[in-house]
Design a protein around this motif. Structure first.
Motif, short mmCIF file in Angstrom:
data_model
loop_
_atom_site.label_atom_id
_atom_site.label_comp_id
_atom_site.label_asym_id
_atom_site.label_seq_id
_atom_site.Cartn_x
_atom_site.Cartn_y
_atom_site.Cartn_z
N LEU A 181 0.76 -1.16 -0.07
CA LEU A 181 0.08 0.04 0.03
C LEU A 181 0.96 1.32 -0.12
CD1 LEU A 181 -2.78 -0.88 2.69
CD2 LEU A 181 -3.15 -0.92 0.32
N ALA A 217 0.96 4.12 -2.85
CA ALA A 217 0.89 5.40 -2.45
C ALA A 217 1.94 6.24 -3.13
CB ALA A 217 0.61 5.53 -0.77
N GLU A 236 -7.27 -4.94 -5.07
CA GLU A 236 -8.59 -3.93 -5.07
C GLU A 236 -8.57 -2.97 -4.31
OE1 GLU A 236 -10.71 -4.55 -7.21
OE2 GLU A 236 -9.82 -6.48 -7.85
N GLU A 237 -7.74 -2.93 -2.88
CA GLU A 237 -7.72 -1.71 -2.06
C GLU A 237 -6.61 -0.75 -2.90
OE1 GLU A 237 -6.67 -0.76 2.40
OE2 GLU A 237 -6.35 -3.01 1.80
N ILE A 238 -5.71 -1.14 -3.42
CA ILE A 238 -4.87 -0.34 -4.25
C ILE A 238 -5.54 0.38 -5.37
CG2 ILE A 238 -2.77 -0.02 -5.92
CD1 ILE A 238 -1.22 -2.15 -3.79
N ARG A 239 -6.07 -0.06 -6.13
CA ARG A 239 -6.87 0.20 -7.28
C ARG A 239 -8.10 1.31 -6.76
NH1 ARG A 239 -7.55 -5.42 -10.64
NH2 ARG A 239 -5.54 -5.72 -11.46
N ALA A 240 -8.66 0.79 -5.70
CA ALA A 240 -9.70 1.78 -5.20
C ALA A 240 -9.00 3.19 -4.68
CB ALA A 240 -10.41 1.27 -4.03
N ARG A 241 -7.97 3.20 -4.54
CA ARG A 241 -7.24 4.42 -4.17
C ARG A 241 -6.50 5.13 -5.52
NH1 ARG A 241 -4.06 2.92 1.52
NH2 ARG A 241 -6.02 2.14 2.69
N GLY A 242 -6.74 4.55 -6.62
CA GLY A 242 -6.16 5.14 -7.59
C GLY A 242 -4.70 4.44 -8.27
N GLY A 243 -4.46 3.46 -7.26
CA GLY A 243 -2.99 2.70 -8.00
C GLY A 243 -3.11 1.73 -9.02
N GLU A 282 2.44 -0.22 9.31
CA GLU A 282 2.67 0.91 8.55
C GLU A 282 3.86 1.70 8.84
OE1 GLU A 282 -1.50 -0.65 8.29
OE2 GLU A 282 -0.07 -0.12 10.12
#
Length: 306
Positions: free
Chosen positions: A25, A29, A58-65, A230
């Motif tokens: 992530l 980012a 899917e989490e990365i793609r949802a953030r535009g990555g 993190e």
């Protein structure tokens, strides 16, 4: 975010949960396209599922990555090779490899089965070697073709590899082996434009939250969560970026807001009589050296074994 990995492509093993997920992530980012590798196994390596890797994608793609899942076994030659080809086929290149996959089979040495030894060695040590080997072969080919890369490998060791840990003989040995592998890889691969470093993180994961329950407990609201995975990822991102030029063959500890450069084995007090020692003389000479040496740090959990 600073975007220090914009345009770069990173592969992260064991990225479905814990530290690996946090690294994936964080890399995304900062602009990296990420190959998210995870077998989706249990904490002891049993079972398999494509779910954890795909969820992070899917989490990365949802953030535009940009991200793609890789669920092959990187402890096999074909699986490790396909990790590299997935990066190249999906994003056109590979710039960074973060080796992170692992699980635990903790036992005291007298109770440690051979299968548990082999399983932990396979996922941690072989699971570092094979992806490293295939990524290095790719980058060597690029360098020989006149396209010298600006590549990075970040390996994951542990305080158990630095100091040892009671009840974790297999894990400690594997993580110590990763340190040796890191030093050799840094020396061998520099000519091809590859930098190799390792870190020993301390964070809350499936492997630590039960073994070190008190230390890993989530703090109350408003208190800095020093054990959040993190916290480790910014160092991984920087080591994976072009900004880390010139940093190779190093081992770091990362915990909370603390980063430490670890200094490994080096000569301490020495004596040389210029001739062969007699066994009867060695003891007194060695005790004098030990008296002048720094006191060794204790093995994790050693107080409990006293």
């Amino acid at each position: 975010m600073t975007g220090i990995c914009t345009g770069r492509v990173a592969a992260v093993t064991g990225a479905g949960r814990g530290l690996g997920r946090a690294h994936a992530l964080a890399l995304a980012a900062e602009g990296a396209a990420v190959v998210v590798n995870d077998l989706g196994v249990a904490a002891d390596g049993a079972g398999a599922s494509t779910g954890p890797a795909q969820e992070v994608v899917e989490e990365i793609r949802a953030r535009g990555g940009r991200a793609v899942a890789h669920t092959d076994d990187i402890t096999t030659d074909d699986g490790a090779r396909s990790l590299v080809t997935t990066a190249v086929d999906s994003f056109g290149r590979l710039d960074a490899l973060v080796n992170n996959a692992g699980f635990l089979r903790d036992r005291m040495l007298v109770n440690l089965d051979e299968d548990d030894w082999d399983a932990v060695m396979r996922v941690h040590l072989k699971g570092h070697f094979l992806p490293l080997k295939h990524a290095a072969a790719h980058w060597r080919a690029e360098a020989k073709a006149g396209r010298t890369p600006d590549a990075r490998i970040v390996n994951t060791s542990s305080g158990a590899g630095l100091l040892g840990s009671v009840g974790q003989g297999n894990y400690s040995a594997a993580k110590a082996g990763i340190l040796g592998l890191t030093l050799v890889a840094a020396a061998e691969l520099g000519r091809y434009g590859v930098q190799v470093n390792a870190l020993a993180p301390a964070a809350r994961t499936r492997m630590t939250e039960q073994a070190f329950a008190e230390t890993m407990a989530t703090p109350t609201d408003g208190v800095f969560d020093a054990m959040a995975p993190e916290n480790v990822s910014p160092l991984v991102v920087w080591l994976s970026s072009a900004d880390s030029t010139g940093v190779t063959g190093r081992v770091f500890e990362a915990e909370g807001g603390r980063i430490t450069v670890m200094e490994g084995w080096r000569p301490g007090p020495t004596t040389d009589r210029g001739a062969r020692w007699a066994p009867s003389d060695v003891g007194a000479a060695t005790r004098e050296l030990l008296a002048a040496a720094e006191v060794a740090w204790p093995v994790y959990g050693s107080r409990l074994s006293a």
